[in-house]
Design an enzyme around this catalytic site. Structure first.
Site, mmCIF file in Angstrom:
data_model
loop_
_atom_site.group_PDB
_atom_site.id
_atom_site.type_symbol
_atom_site.label_atom_id
_atom_site.label_comp_id
_atom_site.label_asym_id
_atom_site.label_seq_id
_atom_site.Cartn_x
_atom_site.Cartn_y
_atom_site.Cartn_z
ATOM 1 N N LYS A 104 8.822 -11.082 16.044
ATOM 2 C CA LYS A 104 7.554 -10.663 16.645
ATOM 3 C C LYS A 104 6.394 -11.518 16.136
ATOM 4 C CE LYS A 104 8.575 -5.726 17.156
ATOM 5 N NZ LYS A 104 8.112 -4.358 16.829
ATOM 6 N N LYS A 116 10.118 -4.514 6.513
ATOM 7 C CA LYS A 116 10.304 -3.158 7.052
ATOM 8 C C LYS A 116 10.652 -2.214 5.920
ATOM 9 C CE LYS A 116 9.879 -1.287 11.130
ATOM 10 N NZ LYS A 116 8.832 -1.693 12.086
ATOM 11 N N ASN A 231 3.278 8.334 20.386
ATOM 12 C CA ASN A 231 2.057 7.525 20.352
ATOM 13 C C ASN A 231 2.048 6.476 21.458
ATOM 14 O OD1 ASN A 231 0.635 4.875 19.321
ATOM 15 N ND2 ASN A 231 -0.379 6.554 18.290
ATOM 16 N N SER A 358 -2.525 -5.002 13.652
ATOM 17 C CA SER A 358 -2.390 -4.883 12.194
ATOM 18 C C SER A 358 -2.842 -6.181 11.521
ATOM 19 C CB SER A 358 -0.935 -4.583 11.813
ATOM 20 O OG SER A 358 -0.655 -3.210 11.895
#
Length: 424
Positions: A104, A116, A231, A358
């Site tokens: 990503k 992660k 979400n 982020s």
């Protein structure tokens, strides 16, 4: 399809999430001409930390929890990735997700490698104060390997800005200094970025718009089914509804709602609970599987992995699938959908809006200057559109599907950083 081909596909589908991820990594590296040595380095994280830590429960008992933190590769820069709180968390899952994060970040050209984290727990069965103690204990357990220039956590499944606030506070106490750049997804009052909460859904919406252009579908007339109403799914339903698309189906863990005339999204959003559940309030529900196979133009799996498989791929009626969840479509199912000319926007591209914003939060924390929501939205749109078309053009160049093309784009930047550093 021959019996032998079916047998091969079934074996591929039965691979766990790590094995299937490694398979795509290998294929991407081969397309790029890298050596087996590069694959040996990138097929697993550079670091995996497994921790066990005690948490005092409300009844006075002490429960020991297990957590993980994987740092895939830091050749490009510090690692970055969420922390999920879920009873089904495994080390292999966390490892695979760290590899997806590397891809990503590579696709979006962010200065990160993938990371992660995960804690084996069920926050739905825990009190507010128990979740706070769990969050703080996890940070204490991993504090030596994380930091603003090492590894930057963020929210993931069943974690949110409140968890990030507790973790930020705990880390700042340990380091005896305020460290907002240590973690992203924080409340705005603690240095969080505007637009972060809906970033994943906005990124998915941008990918849907670009995919509709490629497939010559008028988005204002498109029928959309969204599996998952948490979400990402709930924000996406609202975005699609507001731009004129007809959201005909949504689902949660308890079932699905479908109406060919379109659902009342505002009412559903008003009635959903904090975990994204709403269907149990209605009578005429269908199953999640039925939703996936329903009539629609655009299908968005926004729930959990392995939802589109050999069993139902040939029954999918959508012409565009945009993956908001991680790993919702198996590799054999992808092959079937490719033959049906279904355009699949893979998870590593489709849900990358979260890590992009982020990154914006981390940049703002580091420079001490904060952008407006309009700035954030425009920067996200620019990066998502560029990422989509980079992957799409790579798919055309290599004559592969967008999933493999996304890995080709994402892996290349990391492999080149490894090469320039002289590691291989």
């Amino acid at each position: 399809m021959s019996t032998k081909d079916v047998s091969i596909q079934e074996k591929q589908e039965n691979l766990n999430v790590l094995e299937s991820t490694q398979q795509v990594f290998l294929e991407a590296l081969k397309k790029l001409g890298y050596t087996q040595e590069m694959y040996e380095l990138l097929k697993e994280p550079l670091r995996i930390l497994s921790v066990r830590f005690p948490v005092t429960m409300d009844d006075g008992s002490v429960k020991v929890f297990t957590g993980f933190r994987a740092q895939h590769n830091d050749a490009v820069g510090p690692t970055k990735g969420g922390i999920r709180l879920h009873p089904d968390v495994t080390q292999d899952e966390v490892v695979a997700l760290s590899m997806w994060m590397s891809v990503k970040c590579g696709i979006a050209n962010l200065p990160y490698g993938g990371g992660k984290g995960g804690i084996i727990c069920d926050p739905r069965e825990m009190s507010f104060s128990e979740i706070e103690r769990l969050s703080r204990a996890y940070v204490r357990a991993i504090s030596q390997i994380v930091g603003p220039a090492k590894d930057i956590p963020a929210p993931d499944v069943f974690s949110n800005s409140q968890n990030m606030a507790w973790m930020f506070d705990e880390y700042s106490r340990i380091k005896e200094s305020d460290s907002p750049g240590f973690i992203t997804g924080k409340p705005t009052v603690l240095g969080g970025s505007l637009g972060r909460e809906r970033a994943t859904a906005r990124g998915v919406a941008i990918c849907i718009e670009e995919a509709c252009k490629v497939k010559s579908i008028q988005i204002e007339k498109a029928r959309v089914c969204i599996q998952g109403f948490g979400n990402a799914g709930s924000y996406l339903a609202k975005f699609m509804h507001d731009i004129g698309a007809k959201v005909v189906g949504i689902s949660d863990a308890y079932g699905a709602l479908y109406n060919e005339k379109g659902l009342d999204i505002d009412e559903l959003l008003e009635r959903r609970d904090s975990f994204g559940s709403v269907t149990k309030l209605y009578r005429n529900t269908i199953s999640n599987r039925e939703l996936l196979e329903s009539e629609c133009d655009i299908l968005v799996p926004a729930a959990i992995e392995n939802q589109i498989t050999l069993e139902n791929a040939d029954k999918i009626k959508a012409s565009i699938i945009v993956e908001a969840a991680n790993g919702p479509t198996t590799m054999p199912a992808t092959e079937i959908l490719d033959k049906k000319n279904v355009l699949i926007v893979p998870d590593v591209l489709g849900n990358s809006g979260g890590v992009i914003v982020s990154y914006f939060e981390w940049v703002q924390n580091n420079q001490g200057f904060y952008w407006t929501e309009e700035d954030i939205d425009q920067k996200l749109k620019n990066l998502m559109q560029k990422s989509f078309h980079t992957v799409y053009s790579t798919a055309q160049k290599f004559k592969v599907n967008m999933r493999l093309a996304a890995y080709i784009v994402g892996v290349k930047r990391m492999a080149e950083a490894v090469r320039w550093r002289g590691w291989i």
